[in-house]
Design a protein around this motif. Structure first.
Motif, mmCIF file in Angstrom:
data_model
loop_
_atom_site.group_PDB
_atom_site.id
_atom_site.type_symbol
_atom_site.label_atom_id
_atom_site.label_comp_id
_atom_site.label_asym_id
_atom_site.label_seq_id
_atom_site.Cartn_x
_atom_site.Cartn_y
_atom_site.Cartn_z
ATOM 1 N N HIS A 169 36.831 47.796 42.810
ATOM 2 C CA HIS A 169 37.234 46.523 42.197
ATOM 3 C C HIS A 169 37.175 46.606 40.662
ATOM 4 C CE1 HIS A 169 37.226 41.982 42.049
ATOM 5 N NE2 HIS A 169 36.653 42.248 40.887
ATOM 6 N N HIS A 225 39.972 46.544 37.344
ATOM 7 C CA HIS A 225 39.956 45.846 36.054
ATOM 8 C C HIS A 225 40.233 46.825 34.917
ATOM 9 C CE1 HIS A 225 38.811 41.858 37.223
ATOM 10 N NE2 HIS A 225 37.720 42.259 37.848
ATOM 11 N N GLU A 275 42.123 38.866 38.207
ATOM 12 C CA GLU A 275 41.590 39.525 39.402
ATOM 13 C C GLU A 275 42.662 40.251 40.219
ATOM 14 O OE1 GLU A 275 38.465 39.983 40.006
ATOM 15 O OE2 GLU A 275 37.844 38.775 38.302
ATOM 16 N N SER A 314 42.129 44.129 40.267
ATOM 17 C CA SER A 314 40.862 44.495 40.904
ATOM 18 C C SER A 314 40.938 44.302 42.418
ATOM 19 C CB SER A 314 39.738 43.654 40.313
ATOM 20 O OG SER A 314 40.055 42.283 40.388
ATOM 21 N N TYR A 356 38.871 32.958 41.360
ATOM 22 C CA TYR A 356 38.603 34.130 42.186
ATOM 23 C C TYR A 356 39.393 34.063 43.495
ATOM 24 C CZ TYR A 356 34.794 36.303 39.607
ATOM 25 O OH TYR A 356 34.055 36.959 38.668
HETATM 26 ZN ZN LIG Z 1 36.639 40.995 39.179
#
Ligand SMILES: [Zn+2]
Length: 605
Positions: free
Chosen positions: A397, A401, A424, A427, A534
């Protein structure tokens, strides 16, 4: 696995040390640059109601560019200094000289922000002549290249208080909301708990204690959970004061700035609209019962009637595979290689040039993050590796990024900032690649079960737990606008939110009433609702992954292009490039359907 063998990160290519001449000179350069920009703003009367070159678009474009060039250079320097110092603070909160430097850098950041506010006020004045403003954005050069940013600033300028009030608010934030935020970080990172294991009592940092949530021994998990709650019980007063301080400040400022409600600014920051949020959340609500079925099945597998909080992260099969750090590295590199050479090469650099700090230790903060170091165009990743599949996938993850940062090289600092919703994307996609690779290679149902379990633990966090955090934060803002909340109030709201999200999937007697105490997200004065983005990110990343599966390699150029421009358009517009309508439930239902398929599979194993 011996945690002593895990790597620490290396930042010696940034500056030799905190005491070095190079570091000191960089700080001085930063200060001189801020003075220069202050002078520039004064000379050009860049402020709310300041001079605007009438009928002269090229002159206007030049004035704007003068600001952009200076602030971009300063932001790059500040970002580098900040990342460098934070690398020390985040791995050793006892390093008081690094902490002092960090707070000095924060003061410099406040000056940058104040300049930005001043500029924003002026751009608001400029935009009162829309034809002149638009004509200036067509003059070739920095102003034109930052057209998205400038239009957004002009639009946001209507939420400014008077220049004097904004300036005072920025200055007071240092000894107010930001001080509360820092205190929460210091208090939580220094909590250690005496904990007995195998007949020996060890003083465990809170992150190590939280890692025991995934231990196979149910008694150990329960004791760790109880020890954790007891630890927060002892720190709850200072932490409640911190949370009241932060949320109180944010509420006051929202009202003074004419924000409609507590969600108004986070939505603007996410560059999304209410329609999108509502479409997404209604799909989340509809998806909760599937997760409740998963929780019940998990309880059954553990031989329990109802799942308790401390079982949420429990492994369900005894054969859960563990990974050494070199094994995790090989697996990630191999998997990334099936996606693209560029992703693999980036991850290889991260491992080989020591961008990663993996060892949990006292004074180091919990969780994981990736930060860009603009001065060297690299990233650094912090995690607390324990050999589990969960940590393997966290590492993938964070590397996602880092890949996103890589795709933005060549963009200016003002072209980079990405709303959390899209931050996100890379990731989640990287993490999905690794999960699927491991699932494909799973030899037997037992192994498949272990991986699905880990996947659903994560999914449960992003869909169910984050929904509870969203509900909690909304409730806190609602009550905080009337009066301060007590630690008990925070606990009650937390439990209420968890009941709503977890439904009958969890034992209502054993929830986690202190989730608010340790999650740093609640304490950020500049980032409220660090939660629903998220969910957006995960569902959006999954949706993109599905498109990747359909289109194969043809997907890659558009994907890299998307990642490079996440700072230069609104979410809906970027999604539309892939033919996705995020205001429509259909897109979200499709992504949620992919998770539900995994749950169905889990139920049959
Ligand atoms: Zn993240």
């Amino acid at each position: 696995m011996n945690s002593r063998d895990l790597p620490h990160w290396d930042l010696s290519n940034v500056y030799p040390s905190l005491e070095s001449q190079a570091f000191k000179e960089a700080v001085n350069e930063m200060k001189a640059g801020l003075d220069d920009l202050d002078d520039y703003l004064t000379e050009q009367t860049i402020e709310q109601g300041g001079d605007v070159p009438e009928g002269n678009p090229p002159a206007l474009a030049e004035t704007i560019s003068g600001y952009l060039n200076r602030t971009n250079a300063l932001r790059r320097l500040h970002g580098t200094l900040q990342a460098y110092v934070y690398a020390f603070v985040s791995t050793d909160s006892y390093n008081t000289s690094a902490r002092r430097l960090l707070s000095q850098l924060e003061a410099l950041k406040v000056r940058l922000e104040r300049q930005e506010v001043q500029f924003r006020g002026w751009i608001g004045t400029v935009a009162e002549q829309p034809e002149l403003f638009e004509a200036a954005l067509e003059v070739e050069g920095p102003a034109e290249q930052h057209a998205f940013y400038l239009r957004e600033r002009a639009e946001q300028s209507r939420y400014l208080m008077s220049p004097a009030e904004e300036s005072l608010a920025a200055e007071l934030s240092l000894s107010g909301s930001r001080a509360w935020e820092r205190l929460q970080g210091v208090v939580t990172s220094q909590v250690t708990v005496p904990f007995e294991r195998d007949g020996e009592v060890e003083e465990l940092p809170i992150a190590a204690l939280q890692n025991l949530r995934s231990d196979p021994d149910p008694e150990l998990r329960r004791r760790a959970y109880e020890a954790e709650l007891a630890a927060w019980e002892r720190k709850r007063e200072p932490l409640a004061a911190c949370l009241n301080g932060v949320k109180g400040t944010v509420s006051t400022l929202n009202e003074r700035r004419g924000r409609e409600d507590c969600l108004d600014r986070p939505l603007d920051q996410a560059r999304m609209d209410r329609e999108t949020l509502e479409a997404m959340l209604s799909v989340v609500e509809d998806g909760l019962p599937a997760f409740h079925r998963y929780f019940k099945k998990k309880a059954e597998r553990l031989g329990k009637e109802k799942l308790a909080w401390w079982d949420l992260y429990a492994p369900v099969s005894e054969s859960e595979k563990r990974y050494t750090f070199p094994e995790a590295k090989e697996l990630i590199l191999e998997t990334f290689g099936t996606f693209s050479d560029r992703l693999q090469a980036l991850a290889r650099r991260a491992f080989e040039q020591r961008w990663i700090d993996a060892q949990p230790r006292d004074g180091k903060r919990g969780g994981a993050f990736c930060m860009g170091v603009p001065g060297v165009e690299e990233s650094r990743i912090l995690c607390n590796f324990d050999g589990s599949f969960g940590q393997l996938s966290t590492l993938a993850h964070e590397l996602g990024h880092a890949y996103h940062n890589e795709c933005r090289i060549g963009k200016t600092m003002l072209q980079r900032p990405t709303p959390m919703t899209l931050a996100e994307t890379a990731s989640i996609l990287a993490q999905t690649l690794v999960t699927n690779a491991v699932l494909d290679e799973a030899g037997d149902p037992e192994e498949e079960l272990a991986i699905l379990e880990s996947y659903l633990i994560d999914g449960g966090q992003v869909v169910v737990d984050i929904y509870s955090r969203y509900l909690f934060e909304k409730a806190v803002f609602k009550q905080r606008s009337d009066a301060e909340l007590s630690a008990d109030d925070f606990c009650d709201l937390m439990v209420e939110a968890q009941r709503e999200a977890y439904g009958d999937g969890l034992d209502p007697r054993h929830l986690h009433r202190y989730m608010w105490a340790w999650k740093p997200h609640y304490y950020s004065p500049n980032r409220s609702f660090y939660n629903f983005p998220y969910t957006f990110g995960m569902l959006f990343g999954l949706g993109l992954y599905a498109i990747y599966q359909e289109r194969g390699d043809a997907f890659l150029p558009a994907y890299d292009d998307l990642l490079s421009s996440t700072g230069e358009a609104r979410s809906a517009e970027l999604a539309a490039r892939f033919g996705i309508d995020i205001r429509d439930r259909g897109f979200w239902e499709h992504s949620m359907g992919l998770i539900e398929e995994r749950i169905e599979r889990y139920l049959t194993l």
